[in-house]
Design a protein around this motif. Structure first.
Motif, short mmCIF file in Angstrom:
data_model
loop_
_atom_site.label_atom_id
_atom_site.label_comp_id
_atom_site.label_asym_id
_atom_site.label_seq_id
_atom_site.Cartn_x
_atom_site.Cartn_y
_atom_site.Cartn_z
N THR A 138 84.59 96.85 20.71
CA THR A 138 82.86 96.20 20.52
C THR A 138 82.90 95.05 20.58
O THR A 138 83.85 94.01 21.13
CB THR A 138 82.78 96.98 18.97
N SER A 139 81.73 93.95 20.19
CA SER A 139 81.42 93.15 20.92
C SER A 139 82.61 91.93 19.61
O SER A 139 82.48 90.96 19.95
CB SER A 139 79.72 92.76 20.05
N GLU A 140 82.36 92.54 18.51
CA GLU A 140 82.92 91.11 17.81
C GLU A 140 84.70 92.07 18.26
O GLU A 140 85.09 90.38 18.11
CB GLU A 140 83.14 92.24 16.02
N MET A 141 84.71 92.77 18.96
CA MET A 141 86.15 92.81 18.54
C MET A 141 86.77 91.35 19.90
O MET A 141 87.25 90.36 20.53
CB MET A 141 86.47 94.28 19.72
N VAL A 142 85.80 91.97 20.93
CA VAL A 142 85.19 91.37 22.26
C VAL A 142 85.88 89.56 21.98
O VAL A 142 85.97 88.98 22.44
CB VAL A 142 84.35 90.87 22.92
N ILE A 143 84.63 89.38 21.03
CA ILE A 143 84.29 87.68 20.77
C ILE A 143 85.29 87.44 19.85
O ILE A 143 85.97 85.63 20.61
CB ILE A 143 82.98 87.98 20.02
N LYS A 144 85.73 87.71 19.25
CA LYS A 144 86.59 87.05 18.18
C LYS A 144 88.42 86.72 19.35
O LYS A 144 89.23 85.52 19.01
CB LYS A 144 87.43 88.36 17.41
N THR A 145 88.10 88.20 20.29
CA THR A 145 89.42 87.26 20.85
C THR A 145 88.96 86.96 22.39
O THR A 145 90.67 85.48 22.08
CB THR A 145 89.95 89.10 22.04
N ALA A 146 87.98 86.03 22.34
CA ALA A 146 87.94 85.22 23.31
C ALA A 146 88.05 83.82 22.30
O ALA A 146 88.61 83.08 22.94
CB ALA A 146 86.47 85.35 23.74
N LEU A 147 87.64 83.83 21.66
CA LEU A 147 87.38 82.93 20.45
C LEU A 147 88.76 81.99 20.30
O LEU A 147 89.29 81.00 19.83
CB LEU A 147 86.24 83.04 19.51
N MET A 148 89.73 83.38 20.09
CA MET A 148 91.38 83.40 19.35
C MET A 148 92.04 82.06 21.13
O MET A 148 92.99 81.85 21.00
CB MET A 148 91.82 83.81 19.15
N GLY A 149 91.28 82.89 22.11
CA GLY A 149 91.77 81.74 23.45
C GLY A 149 92.77 83.48 23.80
O GLY A 149 93.40 83.05 25.49
N ILE A 150 92.61 84.62 23.46
CA ILE A 150 93.92 85.57 24.14
C ILE A 150 93.27 86.39 25.70
O ILE A 150 91.89 86.64 25.52
CB ILE A 150 94.06 86.77 23.05
N PRO A 151 93.46 85.65 26.46
CA PRO A 151 93.02 86.58 27.89
C PRO A 151 92.59 88.44 27.91
O PRO A 151 91.86 88.85 28.53
CB PRO A 151 93.75 86.10 29.30
N VAL A 152 93.43 88.96 27.20
CA VAL A 152 93.49 90.36 27.58
C VAL A 152 92.98 91.03 26.15
O VAL A 152 93.37 90.45 25.50
CB VAL A 152 94.81 91.12 28.24
N LEU A 153 92.00 92.19 25.92
CA LEU A 153 92.51 92.33 25.66
C LEU A 153 92.64 94.34 25.41
O LEU A 153 91.30 94.24 26.47
CB LEU A 153 90.84 92.32 25.09
N ALA A 154 93.21 95.23 25.52
CA ALA A 154 93.43 96.32 25.38
C ALA A 154 93.39 97.52 23.86
O ALA A 154 93.74 96.82 23.51
CB ALA A 154 95.23 96.72 26.02
N SER A 155 93.10 98.69 24.70
CA SER A 155 92.67 99.50 23.30
C SER A 155 92.80 101.04 24.05
O SER A 155 92.53 100.82 25.54
CB SER A 155 91.75 99.44 23.41
N ARG A 156 93.23 101.98 23.30
CA ARG A 156 93.72 103.66 23.81
C ARG A 156 92.10 104.10 23.72
O ARG A 156 92.25 105.20 23.93
CB ARG A 156 94.70 104.32 22.62
#
Length: 292
Positions: free
Chosen positions: A217-235
């Protein structure tokens, strides 16, 4: 898919047998026969920043200090370099107080709330997009062989999900090794626990991958980006806004990752396709682990 016997590679792993996280309930099945099962507990946790009450979150109750730190950090209430002088948890009062050396300014954040699409009704204070315009994510590459290895490893790890269901997991990974696996009733809580652990332990984000069992979701993407993590993956799958924000901030976003299959909707340039999908054990269309 058989569960793992050895979880020694994790720094933090789920403990399905831990007390207070589940309890037995009794009912009847489709035939009217008595049945009982373990279900996940929900309990309130009130988070204070210095003397100000910020929010009461519904959570399973483990790692409350990390959850409080990560929530405040991800909401922009703890600035980079903020001197956190203490994190005090009172189990009886179900409160966490995060203390800082200097006064904080968060009144504007409290005046504007956006209710998110998380299953446990996450709340994001202030402008959800605030700070993203200044985010530059590292160009760290990721091997598809590592992604396949992570998915296979994580989905076989003993967890509350596999024992009781009704819960989301988020895992901080490096290369092909999962490091910290957090679970909670809301995916936003699980990722906040990861953020709190990283802040507490001063763990760098540039070479990390965040894996989640829930929707992108948008929230998961925003939090990951603000944490500075470049890759977000999910099943699991995507929301359109989540994919759009990932493209805007240059995050590599990978979803529907089951067996041989995955879809990358953003940040394709980071992928090193060093694995032949036909050589990867596929997962049945209806697998034992649900995507949430």
């Amino acid at each position: 898919m058989a569960q793992l016997d050895d979880i020694s590679g994790y720094i933090i792993a789920p403990d399905p047998s831990a007390g207070r996280l589940t309890r037995a309930v009794h009912g009847t099945d489709q035939h009217g026969q008595p049945t009982h099962l373990n279900v996940v507990e929900e309990r309130p946790l009130t988070i204070f920043l210095n003397s100000r009450e910020i929010v009461t979150a519904m959570t399973i109750g483990d790692y409350p200090e990390f959850l409080a730190l990560g929530f405040l950090k991800n909401q922009g209430m703890l600035a980079d370099g903020e001197d956190v002088t203490g994190v005090d948890y009172d189990e009886e009062l179900e409160t966490v107080v995060v203390r800082t050396a200097s006064a904080t300014t968060f009144e504007e954040k409290l005046q504007k709330k956006t209710r998110t699409s998380g299953c446990a009704v996450g709340t994001v204070f202030g402008d959800m997009m605030e700070g993203l315009e200044n985010v530059t994510l590292p160009e760290t590459t990721v091997k598809t062989s590592d992604l396949y290895a992570l998915a296979a490893h994580i989905n076989r790890t003993p967890s509350l999900y596999l024992s009781a269901g009704a819960i989301h997991g988020t895992v901080l990974c490096q290369g092909n090794q999962p490091l910290v696996y957090m679970e909670d009733v809301g995916r936003h809580n699980a990722v906040d626990k990861i953020a709190g652990w990283m802040l507490s332990e001063k763990v760098p984000a540039a070479d990390k991958i965040l894996y989640t069992t829930g929707r992108l979701t948008s929230e998961m993407v925003i939090k990951t980006a603000l944490m500075g993590i470049p890759v977000l993956a999910s099943r699991s799958g995507f929301t359109a806004w989540g994919a759009e924000i990932a493209q805007q901030c240059g995050l590599t976003l990978i979803g529907r990752m089951k067996g041989q299959r995955f879809v990358c909707l953003s940040g394709e340039h980071r992928l090193i396709r060093d694995a032949d999908p036909s050589q990867i054990a596929d997962e049945p269309r209806k697998s034992g682990r649900k995507a949430g």
